[in-house]
Design a protein around this motif. Structure first.
Motif, mmCIF file in Angstrom:
data_model
loop_
_atom_site.group_PDB
_atom_site.id
_atom_site.type_symbol
_atom_site.label_atom_id
_atom_site.label_comp_id
_atom_site.label_asym_id
_atom_site.label_seq_id
_atom_site.Cartn_x
_atom_site.Cartn_y
_atom_site.Cartn_z
ATOM 1 N N ASP A 67 0.836 -1.201 0.000
ATOM 2 C CA ASP A 67 0.000 0.000 0.000
ATOM 3 C C ASP A 67 0.870 1.250 0.000
ATOM 4 O OD1 ASP A 67 -2.398 -1.334 -0.123
ATOM 5 O OD2 ASP A 67 -2.736 -1.295 2.065
ATOM 6 N N ALA A 68 1.973 1.197 0.745
ATOM 7 C CA ALA A 68 2.905 2.329 0.771
ATOM 8 C C ALA A 68 3.550 2.548 -0.592
ATOM 9 C CB ALA A 68 3.978 2.113 1.832
ATOM 10 N N ILE A 69 3.784 1.460 -1.308
ATOM 11 C CA ILE A 69 4.351 1.575 -2.651
ATOM 12 C C ILE A 69 3.347 2.235 -3.585
ATOM 13 C CG2 ILE A 69 5.174 0.241 -4.653
ATOM 14 C CD1 ILE A 69 6.269 -1.809 -2.632
ATOM 15 N N GLY A 70 2.070 1.936 -3.377
ATOM 16 C CA GLY A 70 1.026 2.567 -4.172
ATOM 17 C C GLY A 70 0.453 1.720 -5.283
ATOM 18 N N PHE A 71 0.860 0.450 -5.376
ATOM 19 C CA PHE A 71 0.340 -0.411 -6.433
ATOM 20 C C PHE A 71 -0.803 -1.312 -5.971
ATOM 21 C CE2 PHE A 71 4.641 0.075 -8.507
ATOM 22 C CZ PHE A 71 4.174 0.899 -9.517
ATOM 23 N N GLY A 72 -0.970 -1.479 -4.692
ATOM 24 C CA GLY A 72 -2.088 -2.259 -4.180
ATOM 25 C C GLY A 72 -1.833 -3.749 -4.131
ATOM 26 N N ASP A 73 -2.929 -4.473 -3.879
ATOM 27 C CA ASP A 73 -2.842 -5.917 -3.655
ATOM 28 C C ASP A 73 -2.410 -6.709 -4.880
ATOM 29 O OD1 ASP A 73 -3.571 -5.549 -1.050
ATOM 30 O OD2 ASP A 73 -5.665 -6.162 -1.318
ATOM 31 N N TRP A 74 -2.845 -6.306 -6.062
ATOM 32 C CA TRP A 74 -2.508 -7.086 -7.257
ATOM 33 C C TRP A 74 -0.991 -7.182 -7.438
ATOM 34 C CZ3 TRP A 74 0.397 -5.402 -11.349
ATOM 35 C CH2 TRP A 74 0.616 -4.021 -11.456
ATOM 36 N N PHE A 75 -0.274 -6.109 -7.128
ATOM 37 C CA PHE A 75 1.180 -6.109 -7.269
ATOM 38 C C PHE A 75 1.838 -6.967 -6.189
ATOM 39 C CE2 PHE A 75 5.463 -4.112 -7.228
ATOM 40 C CZ PHE A 75 5.788 -4.369 -8.550
ATOM 41 N N MET A 76 1.244 -6.995 -5.012
ATOM 42 C CA MET A 76 1.749 -7.838 -3.926
ATOM 43 C C MET A 76 1.645 -9.313 -4.335
ATOM 44 S SD MET A 76 0.336 -8.239 -0.008
ATOM 45 C CE MET A 76 -1.284 -8.770 -0.546
ATOM 46 N N TYR A 77 0.487 -9.711 -4.866
ATOM 47 C CA TYR A 77 0.302 -11.104 -5.279
ATOM 48 C C TYR A 77 1.207 -11.452 -6.468
ATOM 49 C CZ TYR A 77 -3.672 -11.251 -2.129
ATOM 50 O OH TYR A 77 -4.465 -11.208 -1.016
ATOM 51 N N LEU A 78 1.340 -10.524 -7.404
ATOM 52 C CA LEU A 78 2.223 -10.757 -8.548
ATOM 53 C C LEU A 78 3.662 -10.958 -8.086
ATOM 54 C CD1 LEU A 78 2.807 -10.831 -11.612
ATOM 55 C CD2 LEU A 78 3.108 -8.344 -11.487
ATOM 56 N N THR A 79 4.125 -10.107 -7.192
ATOM 57 C CA THR A 79 5.484 -10.233 -6.668
ATOM 58 C C THR A 79 5.663 -11.564 -5.937
ATOM 59 O OG1 THR A 79 5.623 -7.835 -6.437
ATOM 60 C CG2 THR A 79 7.236 -9.129 -5.231
ATOM 61 N N GLY A 80 4.669 -11.949 -5.148
ATOM 62 C CA GLY A 80 4.733 -13.234 -4.445
ATOM 63 C C GLY A 80 4.806 -14.411 -5.405
ATOM 64 N N VAL A 81 4.012 -14.364 -6.470
ATOM 65 C CA VAL A 81 4.033 -15.444 -7.467
ATOM 66 C C VAL A 81 5.383 -15.495 -8.166
ATOM 67 C CG1 VAL A 81 3.066 -16.150 -9.701
ATOM 68 C CG2 VAL A 81 1.546 -15.563 -7.822
ATOM 69 N N LEU A 82 5.933 -14.328 -8.529
ATOM 70 C CA LEU A 82 7.245 -14.296 -9.182
ATOM 71 C C LEU A 82 8.339 -14.830 -8.261
ATOM 72 C CD1 LEU A 82 7.072 -10.854 -11.025
ATOM 73 C CD2 LEU A 82 6.923 -13.138 -12.043
ATOM 74 N N GLU A 83 8.278 -14.472 -6.986
ATOM 75 C CA GLU A 83 9.268 -14.974 -6.036
ATOM 76 C C GLU A 83 9.148 -16.487 -5.849
ATOM 77 O OE1 GLU A 83 9.864 -11.026 -3.221
ATOM 78 O OE2 GLU A 83 8.534 -12.626 -2.539
ATOM 79 N N LEU A 84 7.931 -16.989 -5.754
ATOM 80 C CA LEU A 84 7.735 -18.427 -5.587
ATOM 81 C C LEU A 84 8.165 -19.191 -6.838
ATOM 82 C CD1 LEU A 84 6.769 -20.706 -3.765
ATOM 83 C CD2 LEU A 84 4.468 -20.377 -4.706
ATOM 84 N N ALA A 85 7.807 -18.689 -8.006
ATOM 85 C CA ALA A 85 8.221 -19.336 -9.257
ATOM 86 C C ALA A 85 9.737 -19.331 -9.384
ATOM 87 C CB ALA A 85 7.579 -18.632 -10.452
ATOM 88 N N GLY A 86 10.361 -18.222 -9.024
ATOM 89 C CA GLY A 86 11.824 -18.157 -9.065
ATOM 90 C C GLY A 86 12.469 -19.112 -8.091
#
Length: 155
Positions: A67-86
């Motif tokens: 939320d502080a970054i300003g992109f919201g939940d969708w970006f949090m989930y995307l980042t989590g998926v990218l980290e898990l896939a990596g």
């Protein structure tokens, strides 16, 4: 040194150029391979559990950060998926080098975010991980070359 001692004599099964190319692409020593494999496992565990986990379950600490970054939940989930896939790809031999490169890119983004949004509060953390991923990418570059060759053969 004479030319006869500096070159490898070709054999019926493998010409000198093939033997030289195979030696150059043989990969790291056994000790280096084991050390980097251990590093890959530790990095994969870190990326999967304490890094991707809170993002994927929507933990309040991760949600507040994004939320502080300003992109919201969708970006949090995307980042989590990218980290898990990596993290998963980091322990698959043929994908390990490419995964390390991709996770390095993710760490560059995390570093920039730490500097611009959070005033450099934890900016050193992604730099440390960037260096570790760069080591994995460098040692596993022969795996990346194998993957590129495999993809080119299929195309």
């Amino acid at each position: 040194m004479s030319e006869a001692t500096s070159t490898t004599a070709p054999t019926a099964s493998a010409p000198a150029t093939t033997a030289t190319a195979a030696t150059a692409q043989a990969g790291p020593s056994r000790r280096t391979d084991i050390t980097v494999r251990t590093l890959q496992i530790v990095l994969a565990l870190f990326m999967a559990v304490p890094s991707a986990g809170p993002k994927l379950v929507g933990h309040s600490s991760a949600a507040e950060t994004f939320d502080a970054i300003g992109f919201g939940d969708w970006f949090m989930y995307l980042t989590g998926v990218l980290e898990l896939a990596g993290a998963v790809a980091l322990v698959i031999p043929i994908l390990s080098g490419v995964s390390a490169i991709a996770l390095s890119g993710l760490m560059i983004g995390a570093f920039i975010t730490q500097l611009t949004v959070f005033d450099g509060e934890n900016a050193l953390t992604p730099v440390i991980f960037l260096v570790l991923f760069a080591v994995v990418a460098r040692v596993r570059r022969h795996k990346t070359a194998e993957l590129v060759a495999l993809v080119r053969r299929r195309v």
